[in-house]
Motif scaffolding. Structure first.
Motif, short mmCIF file in Angstrom:
data_model
loop_
_atom_site.label_atom_id
_atom_site.label_comp_id
_atom_site.label_asym_id
_atom_site.label_seq_id
_atom_site.Cartn_x
_atom_site.Cartn_y
_atom_site.Cartn_z
N GLY A 134 37.42 82.99 48.33
CA GLY A 134 38.44 83.59 49.19
C GLY A 134 37.91 84.19 50.47
O GLY A 134 38.69 84.66 51.30
N GLY A 135 36.60 84.20 50.64
CA GLY A 135 36.00 84.81 51.83
C GLY A 135 35.79 83.81 52.95
O GLY A 135 36.06 82.61 52.81
N ASP A 136 35.30 84.31 54.06
CA ASP A 136 34.99 83.45 55.20
C ASP A 136 33.60 82.84 55.04
O ASP A 136 32.70 83.45 54.44
N TRP A 137 33.43 81.68 55.62
CA TRP A 137 32.11 81.05 55.60
C TRP A 137 31.13 81.86 56.47
O TRP A 137 31.49 82.35 57.54
N VAL A 138 29.91 81.96 55.98
CA VAL A 138 28.83 82.62 56.74
C VAL A 138 27.75 81.58 56.98
O VAL A 138 27.30 80.92 56.04
N LYS A 139 27.33 81.41 58.23
CA LYS A 139 26.28 80.45 58.54
C LYS A 139 24.95 80.92 57.96
O LYS A 139 24.62 82.11 58.03
N ALA A 140 24.20 79.98 57.42
CA ALA A 140 22.89 80.30 56.82
C ALA A 140 21.81 80.22 57.90
O ALA A 140 20.89 79.41 57.84
#
Lengths: 192, 150
Positions: A134-140
């Motif tokens: 349910g969260g936003d994508w975070v770039k690695a």
């Protein structure tokens, strides 16, 4: 009826027995960017972030070792322990900094899977983005920023790997080839 | 009855992949390599991403937290999780110091999902860097050694 049951049960059992060795396709929905690697396959899946040493040996410190240890992705669909070797930055940087905030938690990841039988590579992963349900994508791609914060006074110019104090100390002591100053000097004169 | 037996068999087979791995004592001789460059082919073939040719890159990758592996003489790679009590497998000092070295490691082997892992209890011997393949490949990548003319 009895024969029908046997005919259904046998293929089902064979299918289930074969499942652990059959390569599964996790490319659906992936938006992973290609690195043009020979064996890469887009792979997006749900998993639990785990301390690999803890998983294998039962030696389990707090918070997955606080960044000292390699972290794995125990895939929800089949229980396979995927090994994220790389983050999304083309900068000689691993995946632990990216995954540590999710230690012990369920996430969804997107990236590139490397399965190369010629080299013995199985379940090796490059993670490009991470999110909790349910969260936003975070770039690695946090590694170099974390390094810069930890080394505000690192001398020299250029990318982190030219300026890192530990790398500089190793090269100062043993040379670029690892064979000492004399070997470096002879090679550099010949090569360039 | 038949349905119950089939359900139990299916449940047992589904549970198999999550069983914990068991360790086995081994002694392995090989080179401490950077596994991402080796497995991905991003820098070229496997012979080019080891030894002196790739030593500087091996330092970069080890310090950058990329997993270090022990490449055995038979070509098998063992992911190193711990060395002589140091669990710093993500950029730790012990693994950085041993980059490109040929060592003999005594420890416990764990295998899971096609990957070999080793917990090194004792570095029995350290022969240093023994593969002078820069003579064949030059520096890998080419910019690993700064060009003194630039």
């Amino acid at each position: 009826m009895r024969q029908l049951g046997q005919r259904i049960a046998a293929p089902l059992a064979a299918c289930l027995l074969a499942a652990p060795v059959a390569a599964q396709d996790f490319s659906e929905g992936s938006e992973a960017k290609s690195w043009n690697l020979a064996a890469e396959q887009p792979a997006r899946f749900e998993a639990r972030v785990v301390d690999i040493l803890c998983e294998l040996t039962g030696d389990c410190p707090e918070n997955c070792g606080d960044g000292r240890r390699q972290l794995g992705l125990e895939r929800s669909a089949d229980g396979v322990l995927v090994y994220p070797n790389k983050n999304a930055q083309p900068a000689f940087t691993g995946a632990v900094v990216e995954l540590l905030p999710y230690c012990g938690r369920e996430v969804e990841v997107d990236g590139l899977m490397i399965d190369d039988p010629d080299l013995g590579a199985r379940n090796i992963y490059l993670v490009q983005r991470i999110r909790e349900a349910g969260g936003d994508w975070v770039k690695a791609d946090r590694w170099t920023g974390e390094w810069a914060e930890a080394h505000p006074d690192a001398p020299g110019k250029g990318p982190w790997f030219r300026r890192d104090p530990r790398i500089r100390a190793e090269i100062e002591a043993h040379g670029y080839l690892g064979l000492g100053e004399e070997a470096d000097a002879a090679f550099i004169e010949d090569w360039f | 009855m038949k349905h119950r037996m089939l359900s139990a068999a299916v449940a047992a087979m589904m549970a198999t992949p999550v069983l914990a791995a068991e360790g086995e004592r081994v002694q392995i001789t090989g080179e401490m390599i950077d596994t991402w460059c080796y497995y991905s082919g991003v820098m070229g073939g496997p012979d080019a991403v080891q030894g002196t040719a790739h030593h500087t890159c091996a330092l970069w990758c080890s310090a950058g937290g990329i997993p270090v592996g022990l490449l055995a003489e038979d070509g098998t790679v063992y992911m190193v999780l711990k060395i002589e009590g140091d669990d710093g497998s993500a950029g730790g000092d012990t693994q950085l110091r041993l980059a490109s070295h040929t060592i003999t490691a005594d420890g416990m082997l764990y295998t899971r999902d096609g990957i070999n892992y080793i917990v090194v209890e004792d570095v029995v011997s350290d022969a240093g860097i023994t593969n002078p393949n820069h003579e064949d490949f030059g520096p890998v990548p080419g910019f690993a050694i700064p060009d003194p003319n630039q």
